[in-house]
Design a protein around this motif. Structure first.
Motif, short mmCIF file in Angstrom:
data_model
loop_
_atom_site.label_atom_id
_atom_site.label_comp_id
_atom_site.label_asym_id
_atom_site.label_seq_id
_atom_site.Cartn_x
_atom_site.Cartn_y
_atom_site.Cartn_z
N SER A 7 -22.08 71.83 14.37
CA SER A 7 -23.06 72.83 14.76
C SER A 7 -23.78 72.45 16.05
N CYS A 8 -23.61 71.21 16.50
CA CYS A 8 -24.17 70.79 17.80
C CYS A 8 -23.40 71.48 18.93
N LYS A 9 -23.98 71.48 20.11
CA LYS A 9 -23.36 72.18 21.24
C LYS A 9 -22.52 71.26 22.12
N HIS A 10 -22.87 69.97 22.19
CA HIS A 10 -22.13 69.01 23.01
C HIS A 10 -22.06 67.69 22.26
N PHE A 11 -21.19 66.77 22.75
CA PHE A 11 -20.86 65.61 21.92
C PHE A 11 -20.62 64.35 22.74
N VAL A 12 -21.08 63.24 22.18
CA VAL A 12 -20.64 61.91 22.60
C VAL A 12 -20.00 61.31 21.35
N ILE A 13 -18.69 61.17 21.36
CA ILE A 13 -17.99 60.78 20.13
C ILE A 13 -17.60 59.31 20.15
N ALA A 14 -17.44 58.76 18.97
CA ALA A 14 -16.85 57.44 18.80
C ALA A 14 -15.33 57.62 18.71
N ASN A 15 -14.62 56.51 18.72
CA ASN A 15 -13.18 56.58 18.50
C ASN A 15 -12.92 56.65 17.00
N SER A 16 -13.29 57.80 16.43
CA SER A 16 -13.12 58.02 15.00
C SER A 16 -12.65 59.43 14.75
N SER A 17 -11.85 59.60 13.71
CA SER A 17 -11.32 60.92 13.39
C SER A 17 -12.44 61.87 12.95
N PHE A 18 -13.47 61.34 12.31
CA PHE A 18 -14.58 62.18 11.85
C PHE A 18 -15.34 62.78 13.04
N SER A 19 -15.69 61.95 14.02
CA SER A 19 -16.44 62.47 15.17
C SER A 19 -15.55 63.38 16.03
N TRP A 20 -14.25 63.07 16.10
CA TRP A 20 -13.30 63.95 16.79
C TRP A 20 -13.33 65.34 16.13
N ALA A 21 -13.27 65.35 14.80
CA ALA A 21 -13.24 66.62 14.07
C ALA A 21 -14.53 67.41 14.29
N GLY A 22 -15.67 66.71 14.29
CA GLY A 22 -16.93 67.39 14.51
C GLY A 22 -16.97 68.09 15.85
N ALA A 23 -16.52 67.40 16.90
CA ALA A 23 -16.50 68.01 18.23
C ALA A 23 -15.46 69.12 18.31
N TYR A 24 -14.32 68.91 17.71
CA TYR A 24 -13.22 69.89 17.75
C TYR A 24 -13.61 71.20 17.08
N LEU A 25 -14.33 71.12 15.99
CA LEU A 25 -14.67 72.31 15.20
C LEU A 25 -15.84 73.10 15.77
N SER A 26 -16.50 72.56 16.79
CA SER A 26 -17.60 73.29 17.41
C SER A 26 -17.10 74.60 18.00
N ASP A 27 -17.90 75.66 17.84
CA ASP A 27 -17.54 76.98 18.37
C ASP A 27 -18.05 77.20 19.79
N ASN A 28 -18.73 76.24 20.36
CA ASN A 28 -19.25 76.37 21.72
C ASN A 28 -18.11 76.26 22.73
N GLU A 29 -17.79 77.36 23.39
CA GLU A 29 -16.66 77.37 24.32
C GLU A 29 -16.93 76.53 25.56
N GLN A 30 -18.20 76.25 25.87
CA GLN A 30 -18.56 75.44 27.03
C GLN A 30 -18.92 74.00 26.64
N LYS A 31 -18.51 73.59 25.47
CA LYS A 31 -18.92 72.27 24.98
C LYS A 31 -18.39 71.15 25.87
N ILE A 32 -19.22 70.13 26.00
CA ILE A 32 -18.86 68.91 26.72
C ILE A 32 -18.60 67.84 25.67
N ILE A 33 -17.44 67.18 25.77
CA ILE A 33 -17.10 66.11 24.84
C ILE A 33 -16.87 64.83 25.63
N VAL A 34 -17.74 63.85 25.43
CA VAL A 34 -17.58 62.54 26.05
C VAL A 34 -16.89 61.63 25.04
#
Length: 302
Positions: A250-277
């Motif tokens: 539900s967050c709009k942008h992401f700083v992820i760890a090298n983990s499948s859980f954080s990858w999934a959280g960022a991937y499932l975001s509906d924000n088309e302009q999302k930034i994923i670090v």
């Protein structure tokens, strides 16, 4: 019939489910979950039934699979896992290769724990079994819209989770996923330093107005004690994995760890302009980076 052998935490379950749904689309046959690993695996819970997964999927106990075939599949899984570990130790490689994947696939056994994407072939076998992590969007890219819908959480949020959710939806929320549990710190996964997260947050703050950073972690107390954030943060703690997943995507942008859980959280975001670090390396000693990365990710050197 297609049987998905599930293992690992919710992030891994999500990748496994997505690939299984792709295979189901390929064959148009019933899909069954084998969750027997969670009878002994106490570190993580089986959580997929909290998501909007296909209602037609049932547990393996309802598959009509006879005892002989069930035992045969278990033996194949044990032999494959032993071979895969032996191969990695003997040849010091992190992948057994596509040729090996295809050899098993021809038997109806879609087995791989390799970190690379391999093409899947269709075979004429009565029973198909899936066992592995399949950590790449390329495995299910042609059904990704359906997958993103099916992987949303449907279980009603707790009062505490709803409070966080209301906050997140009403702000420029940035999800920061920090792994620092013992299973991470003492393994080949330990690549993300504090400096990585600080840099990632700086990148987001330079591009987003009024960011609010929400910290997700498998050991939130360690983060509170040892991290000194430049920006005000809010901590998400003491929630089930599926509740945290809903808050994260539900967050709009992401700083992820090298983990499948954080990858999934960022991937499932509906924000088309999302930034994923993301970190520039996923594993400490990899000869090459895995296929888990998305093209849109901003990679920070680690």
């Amino acid at each position: 019939m297609i049987i998905l052998k599930l293992t690992g935490g919710l992030g891994n379950q999500i990748f496994q489910y997505a690939y299984a749904r792709f295979i189901q689309e390929m064959y148009n046959e019933p899909l069954f979950f084998d969750t027997t690993a969670y009878k002994k695996y106490k570190i993580r819970n089986f959580s997929l039934f909290n998501l909007n997964i296909s209602k037609e999927i049932q547990d393996i106990q309802f598959s009509g699979l006879n005892k002989y075939d069930f035992v045969r599949l278990k033996i194949h899984q044990k032999i494959y896992r032993a071979y895969q570990r032996f191969y990695k130790l003997t040849f010091e490689r992190d992948a057994t290769g596509e040729r090996n994947f295809l050899k098993y696939s021809r038997k109806g056994l879609y087995f791989t724990f390799d970190r690379q994407y391999y093409s899947s072939i269709k075979v004429d076998k009565r029973i198909k079994c899936i066992y592995g992590y399949f950590q790449s969007e390329r495995y299910f890219e042609n059904i990704k819209n359906e997958i993103k819908t099916e992987l949303k959480v449907i279980t009603k949020p707790s009062e505490k989770a709803q409070f966080y959710l209301n906050e997140i939806l009403s702000s420029n929320a940035i999800g920061v996923s920090i792994r620092c549990g013992e299973d991470y710190i003492n393994s080949h996964l330990n690549v993300c330093s504090k400096e990585y997260y600080y840099k990632g947050m700086e990148i987001i703050a330079s591009k987003v107005k009024n960011p609010v950073f929400y910290i997700f972690s498998d050991n939130i107390n360690v983060v509170k004690e040892f991290y000194n954030f430049k920006y005000p943060v809010k901590f998400i703690d003491n929630l089930p994995d599926y509740e945290s997943l809903r808050l994260l995507y539900s967050c709009k942008h992401f700083v992820i760890a090298n983990s499948s859980f954080s990858w999934a959280g960022a991937y499932l975001s509906d924000n088309e302009q999302k930034i994923i670090v993301a970190p520039s390396k996923w594993y400490k000693n990899s000869l090459r980076n895995p296929d888990i990365y998305l093209k849109s990710m901003i990679l920070v050197e680690v």
